[in-house]
Design a protein around this motif. Structure first.
Motif, PDB file in Angstrom:
ATOM      1  N   GLU A 104      -9.642  -5.614  43.141  1.00  0.00           N
ATOM      2  CA  GLU A 104     -10.593  -4.942  42.264  1.00  0.00           C
ATOM      3  C   GLU A 104     -11.509  -5.929  41.545  1.00  0.00           C
ATOM      4  O   GLU A 104     -12.730  -5.703  41.434  1.00  0.00           O
ATOM      5  CB  GLU A 104      -9.801  -4.118  41.245  1.00  0.00           C
ATOM      6  CG  GLU A 104     -10.534  -2.985  40.615  1.00  0.00           C
ATOM      7  CD  GLU A 104      -9.598  -2.093  39.809  1.00  0.00           C
ATOM      8  OE1 GLU A 104     -10.002  -0.968  39.536  1.00  0.00           O
ATOM      9  OE2 GLU A 104      -8.492  -2.519  39.449  1.00  0.00           O
ATOM     10  N   ARG A 105     -10.946  -7.035  41.052  1.00  0.00           N
ATOM     11  CA  ARG A 105     -11.681  -7.925  40.167  1.00  0.00           C
ATOM     12  C   ARG A 105     -12.325  -9.107  40.883  1.00  0.00           C
ATOM     13  O   ARG A 105     -13.387  -9.570  40.485  1.00  0.00           O
ATOM     14  CB  ARG A 105     -10.752  -8.455  39.065  1.00  0.00           C
ATOM     15  CG  ARG A 105     -10.007  -7.381  38.283  1.00  0.00           C
ATOM     16  CD  ARG A 105     -10.925  -6.437  37.567  1.00  0.00           C
ATOM     17  NE  ARG A 105     -11.826  -7.129  36.638  1.00  0.00           N
ATOM     18  CZ  ARG A 105     -12.750  -6.537  35.906  1.00  0.00           C
ATOM     19  NH1 ARG A 105     -12.942  -5.238  36.018  1.00  0.00           N
ATOM     20  NH2 ARG A 105     -13.504  -7.238  35.082  1.00  0.00           N
ATOM     21  N   LEU A 244       1.641  -5.280  31.840  1.00  0.00           N
ATOM     22  CA  LEU A 244       0.796  -5.572  32.993  1.00  0.00           C
ATOM     23  C   LEU A 244       0.129  -6.936  32.818  1.00  0.00           C
ATOM     24  O   LEU A 244      -0.070  -7.408  31.696  1.00  0.00           O
ATOM     25  CB  LEU A 244      -0.295  -4.507  33.136  1.00  0.00           C
ATOM     26  CG  LEU A 244       0.128  -3.139  33.671  1.00  0.00           C
ATOM     27  CD1 LEU A 244      -0.985  -2.134  33.451  1.00  0.00           C
ATOM     28  CD2 LEU A 244       0.476  -3.237  35.151  1.00  0.00           C
ATOM     29  N   PRO A 245      -0.261  -7.572  33.929  1.00  0.00           N
ATOM     30  CA  PRO A 245      -1.051  -8.805  33.826  1.00  0.00           C
ATOM     31  C   PRO A 245      -2.423  -8.528  33.218  1.00  0.00           C
ATOM     32  O   PRO A 245      -2.957  -7.422  33.335  1.00  0.00           O
ATOM     33  CB  PRO A 245      -1.184  -9.260  35.291  1.00  0.00           C
ATOM     34  CG  PRO A 245      -0.128  -8.508  36.037  1.00  0.00           C
ATOM     35  CD  PRO A 245       0.052  -7.218  35.324  1.00  0.00           C
ATOM     36  N   ARG A 246      -3.004  -9.548  32.586  1.00  0.00           N
ATOM     37  CA  ARG A 246      -4.324  -9.368  31.981  1.00  0.00           C
ATOM     38  C   ARG A 246      -5.364  -8.954  33.010  1.00  0.00           C
ATOM     39  O   ARG A 246      -6.299  -8.206  32.699  1.00  0.00           O
ATOM     40  CB  ARG A 246      -4.757 -10.656  31.279  1.00  0.00           C
ATOM     41  CG  ARG A 246      -4.096 -10.853  29.927  1.00  0.00           C
ATOM     42  CD  ARG A 246      -4.916 -11.754  29.025  1.00  0.00           C
ATOM     43  NE  ARG A 246      -4.333 -11.856  27.695  1.00  0.00           N
ATOM     44  CZ  ARG A 246      -4.557 -10.992  26.717  1.00  0.00           C
ATOM     45  NH1 ARG A 246      -5.339  -9.943  26.934  1.00  0.00           N
ATOM     46  NH2 ARG A 246      -4.007 -11.159  25.525  1.00  0.00           N
ATOM     47  N   LEU A 247      -5.233  -9.447  34.229  1.00  0.00           N
ATOM     48  CA  LEU A 247      -6.210  -9.100  35.264  1.00  0.00           C
ATOM     49  C   LEU A 247      -6.243  -7.600  35.515  1.00  0.00           C
ATOM     50  O   LEU A 247      -7.293  -7.051  35.856  1.00  0.00           O
ATOM     51  CB  LEU A 247      -5.864  -9.844  36.561  1.00  0.00           C
ATOM     52  CG  LEU A 247      -6.927  -9.850  37.663  1.00  0.00           C
ATOM     53  CD1 LEU A 247      -8.187 -10.567  37.198  1.00  0.00           C
ATOM     54  CD2 LEU A 247      -6.370 -10.516  38.922  1.00  0.00           C
ATOM     55  N   GLU A 251     -10.286  -3.734  32.086  1.00  0.00           N
ATOM     56  CA  GLU A 251     -11.034  -2.561  31.619  1.00  0.00           C
ATOM     57  C   GLU A 251     -10.026  -1.449  31.337  1.00  0.00           C
ATOM     58  O   GLU A 251      -9.658  -0.677  32.223  1.00  0.00           O
ATOM     59  CB  GLU A 251     -12.053  -2.122  32.665  1.00  0.00           C
ATOM     60  CG  GLU A 251     -13.139  -3.153  32.947  1.00  0.00           C
ATOM     61  CD  GLU A 251     -14.103  -2.710  34.029  1.00  0.00           C
ATOM     62  OE1 GLU A 251     -13.903  -1.595  34.578  1.00  0.00           O
ATOM     63  OE2 GLU A 251     -15.038  -3.458  34.330  1.00  0.00           O
ATOM     64  N   LEU A 252      -9.575  -1.364  30.096  1.00  0.00           N
ATOM     65  CA  LEU A 252      -8.587  -0.360  29.717  1.00  0.00           C
ATOM     66  C   LEU A 252      -9.238   1.012  29.544  1.00  0.00           C
ATOM     67  O   LEU A 252     -10.354   1.111  28.996  1.00  0.00           O
ATOM     68  CB  LEU A 252      -7.910  -0.745  28.413  1.00  0.00           C
ATOM     69  CG  LEU A 252      -6.739  -1.727  28.467  1.00  0.00           C
ATOM     70  CD1 LEU A 252      -6.267  -2.039  27.061  1.00  0.00           C
ATOM     71  CD2 LEU A 252      -5.601  -1.192  29.305  1.00  0.00           C
ATOM     72  N   PRO A 253      -8.568   2.063  29.975  1.00  0.00           N
ATOM     73  CA  PRO A 253      -9.071   3.407  29.680  1.00  0.00           C
ATOM     74  C   PRO A 253      -9.108   3.644  28.171  1.00  0.00           C
ATOM     75  O   PRO A 253      -8.392   2.991  27.397  1.00  0.00           O
ATOM     76  CB  PRO A 253      -8.035   4.326  30.350  1.00  0.00           C
ATOM     77  CG  PRO A 253      -7.373   3.476  31.384  1.00  0.00           C
ATOM     78  CD  PRO A 253      -7.361   2.096  30.819  1.00  0.00           C
TER      79      PRO A 253
END
Length: 301
Positions: A104-105, A244-247, A251-253
């Motif tokens: 994704e990133r 969770l990992p920072r990666l 983009e948090l909901p």
């Protein structure tokens, strides 16, 4: 030697539930399907079908053979595609195996970089976590998670590159009593219901579980699944907390907050194994360079 085509037909018969159903799906006659199954039974020396009521049904031996044939047939499928590429002389591919947050990133910029260099390139991306699945081809780049304090892992035929070490964070609903803290001891989450994003216990899940055990507890799961984005939605719904990992939380909901974890901090190392291929060495090197740049940008943000 077993005939791969007959193994594929066996799987088709089991999937369809009958010889007639497989015949329709494969555009064969039922007689042709039956002949292949008879020949496969002779090749293996196994009873593959037996009478069940007015018809016939697969034996346990047939089911087990079909299950074991899955990975073999996937390998033959990849070999067929290699032959087709060689015959065509023009098709170019780069195969990348990685986990979802890297796909994704980081991977969009990798694809952009390598296709800028080679416009006729097709990049094939498959996920290797949480399940160590098989992609369409042997990966040219294999991006993996390792424990930050673990031994270096090396794959035959690949050169290992360390991309980054990143911390994992706790993700909580915005209304949770713990969101007022700037950081959380892992033990603070011991009595919370957890949402586990790694039902298959892949490397990232093992890192989290090991850290919890070192803090003196085992997480009590309210839900377990295999997708970190869906896990975040469950946390937003108030089902529990997750780590969770920072990666994965770049983009948090809306309605969620992330907090650093201490005592102990949970770290993972991300590495890429780059295939040693002289013919495409420059292309693979460009992709690795782009990954290093993306990883550095993620660490700095």
């Amino acid at each position: 030697m077993l005939n791969p085509r007959r193994l594929a037909i066996l799987r088709a018969v089991l999937a369809a539930g009958s010889i007639n159903g497989a015949a329709r799906n494969l555009s064969y006659s039922p007689a042709t399907i039956s002949q292949h199954m008879t020949a496969l039974a002779k090749e293996t020396g196994l009873i593959l079908f037996e009478k069940q009521g007015r018809g016939i049904g697969p034996t346990e031996a047939a089911r087990h053979l079909a299950d074991e044939a899955q990975s073999l047939l996937a390998d033959f499928g990849r070999l067929d595609r290699v032959v087709a590429d060689l015959r065509g002389g023009q098709a170019q591919h780069l195969a990348i195996a990685c986990f979802a947050s890297a796909a994704e990133r980081w991977i969009p910029e990798v694809v952009r970089a390598v296709r800028r260099h080679q416009p006729n390139l097709t990049v094939e991306i498959s996920l290797n976590e949480p399940v160590d699945g098989r992609g369409r081809r042997r990966p040219d780049l294999d991006i993996r998670t390792e424990p930050a304090n673990g031994a270096d892992v090396h794959l035959d035929g690949y050169r290992r590159h360390e991309l980054t070490v990143e911390e994992l964070v706790a993700v909580l609903p915005g209304t949770h009593p713990l969101v007022g803290a700037r950081e959380l001891a892992l033990r603070d989450l011991a009595t919370e219901p957890w949402v586990d994003h790694d039902i298959y216990d892949s490397p990232i899940g093992q890192i989290v579980l090991s850290a919890c055990r070192s803090a003196g507890f085992t997480p009590r799961h309210a839900a377990r699944l295999d997708d970190h984005r869906a896990a975040l939605r469950l946390v937003a719904a108030g089902i529990g907390v997750t780590v969770l990992p920072r990666l994965a939380v770049a983009e948090l909901p809306d309605g969620l907050v992330a907090r650093p974890i201490v005592r102990p901090a949970i770290l993972r190392r991300i590495v890429v194994h780059a295939r040693q291929d002289q013919r495409r060495g420059d292309l693979i090197a460009r992709a690795v360079t782009r990954l290093h740049e993306s990883a550095a940008a993620s660490s700095a943000s």
